[in-house]
Design a protein around this motif. Structure first.
Motif, PDB file in Angstrom:
ATOM      1  N   ASP A 671       0.835  -1.204   0.000  1.00  0.00           N
ATOM      2  CA  ASP A 671       0.000   0.000   0.000  1.00  0.00           C
ATOM      3  C   ASP A 671       0.866   1.248   0.000  1.00  0.00           C
ATOM      4  N   GLU A 672       0.229   2.405  -0.168  1.00  0.00           N
ATOM      5  CA  GLU A 672       0.947   3.669  -0.316  1.00  0.00           C
ATOM      6  C   GLU A 672       1.630   4.113   0.970  1.00  0.00           C
ATOM      7  N   LEU A 673       1.291   3.500   2.128  1.00  0.00           N
ATOM      8  CA  LEU A 673       1.915   3.848   3.403  1.00  0.00           C
ATOM      9  C   LEU A 673       3.195   3.058   3.653  1.00  0.00           C
ATOM     10  N   GLY A 674       3.491   2.099   2.779  1.00  0.00           N
ATOM     11  CA  GLY A 674       4.655   1.240   2.980  1.00  0.00           C
ATOM     12  C   GLY A 674       4.315  -0.072   3.641  1.00  0.00           C
ATOM     13  N   GLY A 675       3.049  -0.322   3.935  1.00  0.00           N
ATOM     14  CA  GLY A 675       2.641  -1.622   4.462  1.00  0.00           C
ATOM     15  C   GLY A 675       2.628  -2.667   3.363  1.00  0.00           C
ATOM     16  N   TRP A 676       2.737  -3.930   3.748  1.00  0.00           N
ATOM     17  CA  TRP A 676       2.779  -5.004   2.764  1.00  0.00           C
ATOM     18  C   TRP A 676       2.341  -6.326   3.378  1.00  0.00           C
ATOM     19  N   ILE A 677       1.967  -7.244   2.510  1.00  0.00           N
ATOM     20  CA  ILE A 677       1.614  -8.614   2.897  1.00  0.00           C
ATOM     21  C   ILE A 677       2.249  -9.558   1.888  1.00  0.00           C
ATOM     22  N   PHE A 678       2.897 -10.597   2.392  1.00  0.00           N
ATOM     23  CA  PHE A 678       3.429 -11.654   1.535  1.00  0.00           C
ATOM     24  C   PHE A 678       2.868 -12.986   2.010  1.00  0.00           C
ATOM     25  N   GLU A 679       2.354 -13.768   1.082  1.00  0.00           N
ATOM     26  CA  GLU A 679       1.831 -15.094   1.407  1.00  0.00           C
ATOM     27  C   GLU A 679       2.357 -16.112   0.405  1.00  0.00           C
ATOM     28  N   ALA A 680       2.674 -17.283   0.908  1.00  0.00           N
ATOM     29  CA  ALA A 680       3.089 -18.401   0.067  1.00  0.00           C
ATOM     30  C   ALA A 680       2.431 -19.658   0.600  1.00  0.00           C
ATOM     31  N   SER A 681       1.861 -20.443  -0.285  1.00  0.00           N
ATOM     32  CA  SER A 681       1.218 -21.682   0.136  1.00  0.00           C
ATOM     33  C   SER A 681       1.362 -22.707  -0.969  1.00  0.00           C
ATOM     34  N   GLY A 682       1.164 -23.927  -0.620  1.00  0.00           N
ATOM     35  CA  GLY A 682       1.277 -24.992  -1.598  1.00  0.00           C
ATOM     36  C   GLY A 682       0.633 -26.261  -1.094  1.00  0.00           C
ATOM     37  N   ASP A 683       0.624 -27.250  -1.942  1.00  0.00           N
ATOM     38  CA  ASP A 683       0.065 -28.546  -1.572  1.00  0.00           C
ATOM     39  C   ASP A 683       0.676 -29.594  -2.484  1.00  0.00           C
ATOM     40  N   GLY A 697       0.282 -29.586   3.062  1.00  0.00           N
ATOM     41  CA  GLY A 697      -0.087 -28.252   2.600  1.00  0.00           C
ATOM     42  C   GLY A 697       0.517 -27.182   3.484  1.00  0.00           C
ATOM     43  N   PRO A 698       1.756 -26.762   3.233  1.00  0.00           N
ATOM     44  CA  PRO A 698       2.371 -25.712   4.045  1.00  0.00           C
ATOM     45  C   PRO A 698       1.877 -24.334   3.643  1.00  0.00           C
ATOM     46  N   GLY A 699       1.944 -23.396   4.579  1.00  0.00           N
ATOM     47  CA  GLY A 699       1.575 -22.018   4.298  1.00  0.00           C
ATOM     48  C   GLY A 699       2.377 -21.057   5.143  1.00  0.00           C
ATOM     49  N   TYR A 700       2.775 -19.932   4.548  1.00  0.00           N
ATOM     50  CA  TYR A 700       3.557 -18.919   5.255  1.00  0.00           C
ATOM     51  C   TYR A 700       2.948 -17.550   4.988  1.00  0.00           C
ATOM     52  N   PHE A 701       2.917 -16.697   6.043  1.00  0.00           N
ATOM     53  CA  PHE A 701       2.293 -15.377   5.956  1.00  0.00           C
ATOM     54  C   PHE A 701       3.166 -14.364   6.689  1.00  0.00           C
TER      55      PHE A 701
END
Length: 879
Positions: A671-683, A697-701
């Motif tokens: 976002d414009e404030l410098g916030g962010w989200i990263f997600e990775a998942s699989g199966d 099924g691992p997942g990372y956030f």
């Protein structure tokens, strides 16, 4: 202006409607399949088709490919024959294969095809050209069944659980299968001569060959509406269709980490309970299901989560009584009925040094009536009674008070009722529906629960799904209402809820009224879509929920006070090319307002998906969300400006018919404030042996959110109406792994493991308060005339002029472990034995350090409950 747009849209759509009707000649030119009556002994179900009865069957073999080459002749022959007697329909299938060593025959439990070779038979027994029952047999003899509640092949309700028989046999020329489906397990019209819709599908995973008796091109919509006709079934005697399923469960719960002074928990608890389910046919069309003291001990646990929003989390229904036939309670629009409201955790709370609070409200009894009349009217009616629940608390002795125990009511006696009617009509099988829901709670004026819960709540809606030109065009919508009634404190609570926030100080169209004893609201929507065609698809919709609209006593509603609109355009190509087998791209724009005229949401969206020549699938998504004014970020405070953001995600999946199927997904938001989200998942899934199945099924956030709501305090400035709306930057991380390991001794005896270790952390820092209404800027504590001092316990002391206040330390590092091990044995058709072991572990530490893979292992040793149970049920048919 919005009302004018709405009226113009309606006028245009209904003006176009007569132009879309077209003719229905194509639907009358149907293939025909004939079933012959058995005049000799009925066949033995062993999959071999060597019984004398099969000599009287007419076998059909005119199949076409849908994949990999649409419309091409099959590379291997398939023969299907159908017989019937006075009790059941018999389906025999011969699947020839020139490479029988490539036949996949994975032994798995019922309703899990294990990616094996399979034959799939779909029956539209009502011949309504909209719904269908599907029966599947794999080359290993595994039975799978599901129900299509709509005219869509992939709309599948796996809660349909009939009692039927099947087997398969692998020989030198391929494999064969037999099915026996009792008429008592089907619903059909009351007629001397039956005409059913039918389609048959054979899938060969080793070659990705998908064969259909009625092949529906990919550019067309529809499923049951395109079926051929099954004829020849005559004079079926009406079955009494009475089934009784009594059960008995004995269980033990062992808890680790309990306090030695806890009078309610000595680390172990033993219980035993009995109950019964009754299923009774009312004619050939309707079914009455009743449950007395239902038990759901074998149901898989919900996944763990950490919810920092103001909104409730809604989990999928997993209880067999409620999921069977649940499609008959589906409506267009928001969910007016959410079955997990019945038997939910108690709403009341108690104080004390030690507490004993029920995990769920007891369902005393429940009944439902489902089915479809010859007129095309579908009926779903449900009623349930939940018990009055109490919680106990214990207060330890102090210098001034003796030890004492207290008992408080935490949930009243409650009755639920739901009715759904849907009428089908017209050559294109359009529908109109009505729905009503209600709850009545036994609450007396002045009691504590009366300040928390509404005494009664009712809602209803009318919806329509008007199909033109065989479903190519669809006009869809609904109009609904809601009404709640209770003590003034309960209605204040509804007004202040996250769906409403009537206490907003800058709202001019709503206000908090502490004298009200009821709320009534409305909602509606209208959409028009083009759903089939070679290349271009499109659609648009418009809808609204009034500020007073409320469904959360029986249904689901996250937000009221909303006016929404959206439109999309899709281009697709289903003809295989040099690179892709198919692909599509879509653009979408959506905007929301509230009833005060403030734009609360706008998004521009782009999606693309493709299937490569090797059957791998690739998805891509991008959106740009524009700044807007949020009426819920401050949780009852003034409007707050939201930051713009962009989102990029991609997913890649292997051929779903591969021996080791896998998928992976990556997502990034900034976002414009410098916030962010990263997600990775699989199966990934693989089969170590012919009876083993394993999936991981691992997942990372990871998240950096610079506008996470923290608290609301007094002493604020005039720019925020005298209140402080405090936000924080939060750094979050989560790591989880969903693990499944199954072993099938036979298709009727299986051992299944589900486990999920889950860890989550959050570190709060850089606190500040909203600087002004309609702004996104914060007055950061420690600047702009304020000081911020960190206390030894991690809390923060803030000084703003003469005002001094503390912000407590909310950093967390939580560990969860949930698992479910079930040994399931269908020891007799319809009768089952379950051995169950469940774990629910949790621990928390007051720091927000980022999670690591090693912490997943720590969750295994956290304190919690071990639940052991044995359940046995016995199916008693009365024919």
């Amino acid at each position: 202006m919005l009302r004018a747009k709405f009226l113009i849209t309606i006028t245009l759509l209904f003006t176009l409607t007569p132009l879309l009707a077209g003719d229905d000649d194509a639907l009358t030119r149907r293939k025909e399949f004939r079933a012959n009556r058995i005049e000799s002994e009925s066949p033995r179900i062993d999959g071999i088709l060597d019984d004398a009865a099969w000599q009287a069957a007419e076998f059909f073999s005119d199949f076409l490919q849908k994949d990999p080459d649409e419309g091409a002749a099959p590379s291997n022959r398939t023969e299907i024959g159908i017989l019937y007697d006075e009790h059941a329909i018999y389906i025999g299938a011969r699947m020839f294969f020139d490479q029988p060593e490539q036949i996949r025959a994975q032994v798995s439990r019922r309703d899990n095809n294990g990616n094996s070779d399979r034959i799939i038979v779909s029956l539209d027994t009502y011949c309504d050209r909209r719904t269908a029952y599907t029966f599947v047999v794999t080359a290993a003899g595994v039975r799978v069944d599901y129900y299509h509640s709509a005219d869509d092949e992939y709309n599948r309700d796996h809660s349909y659980n009939p009692v039927w028989d099947a087997d398969a046999y692998i020989g030198p020329d391929g494999w064969s299968a037999e099915m026996r489906i009792p008429f008592s397990q089907l619903r059909f019209r009351n007629a001397a001569e039956q005409v059913w819709g039918i389609n048959i599908n054979r899938f060969i995973p080793s070659t990705n060959e998908d064969l259909y008796w009625v092949m529906i091109p990919k550019n067309e919509t529809g499923w049951a509406s395109k079926f051929g006709n099954l004829v020849g079934i005559k004079n079926i005697p009406a079955a009494r269709r009475i089934e009784l399923l009594p059960y008995e469960t004995s269980s033990a719960t062992f808890t680790s980490g309990t306090h030695p002074d806890d009078p309610f928990n000595d680390s172990s608890e033993f219980t035993s309970r009995a109950g019964a389910d009754l299923k009774m046919g009312l004619g050939s069309n309707l079914t009455l299901d009743a449950a007395i003291n239902p038990d759901f001990g074998q149901v898989e646990a919900d996944p763990a989560e950490v919810n920092l929003t103001a909104f409730e989390t809604f989990f999928d229904e997993k209880r067999p009584f409620f999921i069977e036939g649940s499609q008959l309670f589906d409506n267009i629009g928001p969910r007016f009925f959410y079955s997990r409201r019945i038997g939910a955790p108690p709403h009341g709370s108690v104080e004390g040094d030690f507490r004993d609070v029920p995990d769920n409200t007891t369902i005393v009894s429940a009944a439902k009536l489902t089915g479809r009349l010859n007129s095309g009217l579908s009926i779903g009616a449900l009623t349930a009674l939940t018990a009055r629940e109490h919680a106990r608390s214990f207060f330890a002795a102090t210098d001034s008070n003796a030890a004492r125990r207290e008992k408080h009511e935490v949930e009243p006696l409650s009755g639920f009722g739901v009715l759904r009617l849907q009428q089908e009509f017209g050559k294109s099988f359009s529908t109109v529906g009505l729905m009503f829901t209600g709850i009545r709670r036994d609450l007396s004026a002045g009691e504590p629960l009366a300040a928390v819960l509404n005494r009664q709540a009712y809602s209803g809606n009318a919806d329509w799904n008007l199909r033109f030109r065989d479903g190519k065009y669809v006009l869809q919508g609904f109009a609904g209402f809601s009404y709640i009634e209770g003590e003034p404190l309960a209605i204040v609570r509804a007004q202040r809820s996250s769906a409403r926030y009537f206490q907003r100080p800058d709202a001019s169209h709503v206000r908090l009224d502490s004298s009200r004893t009821s709320l009534a609201g409305f909602a509606g929507s209208l959409s028009f879509d083009k759903r089939s065609g070679r290349h271009w698809l499109w659609g648009a919709d418009f809808g609204a929920h009034s500020p007073n609209f409320e469904l959360n006593d029986v249904g689901i509603l996250s937000s009221a006070d909303i006016i929404s609109s959206s439109a999309y355009l899709t281009y697709r190509e289903n003809t295989p090319g040099k690179i892709f087998r198919n692909y599509q791209v879509q653009t979408l724009v959506a905007t929301d307002w509230n009833f005060d005229g403030n734009r609360t949401f706008t998004i521009l969206d782009f999606n693309a998906s493709a299937m490569w020549k090797n059957f791998w699938r690739h998805d891509f998504h991008f959106h740009y969300k524009l700044p807007a004014l949020s009426d819920d970020l401050t949780r009852g405070g003034p409007l707050m400006k939201t930051a713009s953001d962009w989102h990029l995600s991609t997913a890649l999946a292997s051929n779903f018919a591969a021996k080791i199927p896998w998928d992976v997904e990556l997502s990034y938001i900034r976002d414009e404030l410098g916030g962010w989200i990263f997600e990775a998942s699989g199966d990934i899934s693989f089969k170590p042996g012919a009876r083993w199945e394993f999936s991981l099924g691992p997942g990372y956030f990871r998240q950096l959110n610079k506008r996470q709501y923290f608290d609301e305090l007094g002493g604020g400035r005039p720019e925020t109406f005298g209140r402080r709306y405090i936000f924080s930057t939060i750094e979050r991380s989560e790591l989880a792994a969903e693990i499944r390991l199954n072993y099938a001794f036979t298709p009727d005896l299986s051992l299944e493991l589900y486990a999920e270790p889950f860890v989550s952390s959050g570190r709060w820092f850089d606190h500040g308060e909203l600087a002004a209404s309609r702004s996104k800027r914060l007055r950061r504590y420690g600047s702009e005339g304020t000081t911020a001092t960190i206390n030894p316990d991690g809390s923060i002391m803030v000084t703003d002029g003469s005002d001094v206040f503390d912000l407590r330390n909310r950093d967390f590092n939580n560990h969860f472990f949930r698992s479910n091990v079930v040994l399931r044995w269908e020891w007799r058709r319809g009768s089952a034995l379950f051995l169950i072991w469940q774990q629910d572990r949790f621990s928390s530490r007051p720091h927000g350090r980022l999670v690591t893979p090693g912490q997943l292992l720590d969750s295994f040793t956290a304190a919690g409950d071990n639940f052991l149970a044995v359940k046995v049920s016995y199916w008693l048919p009365v024919n």
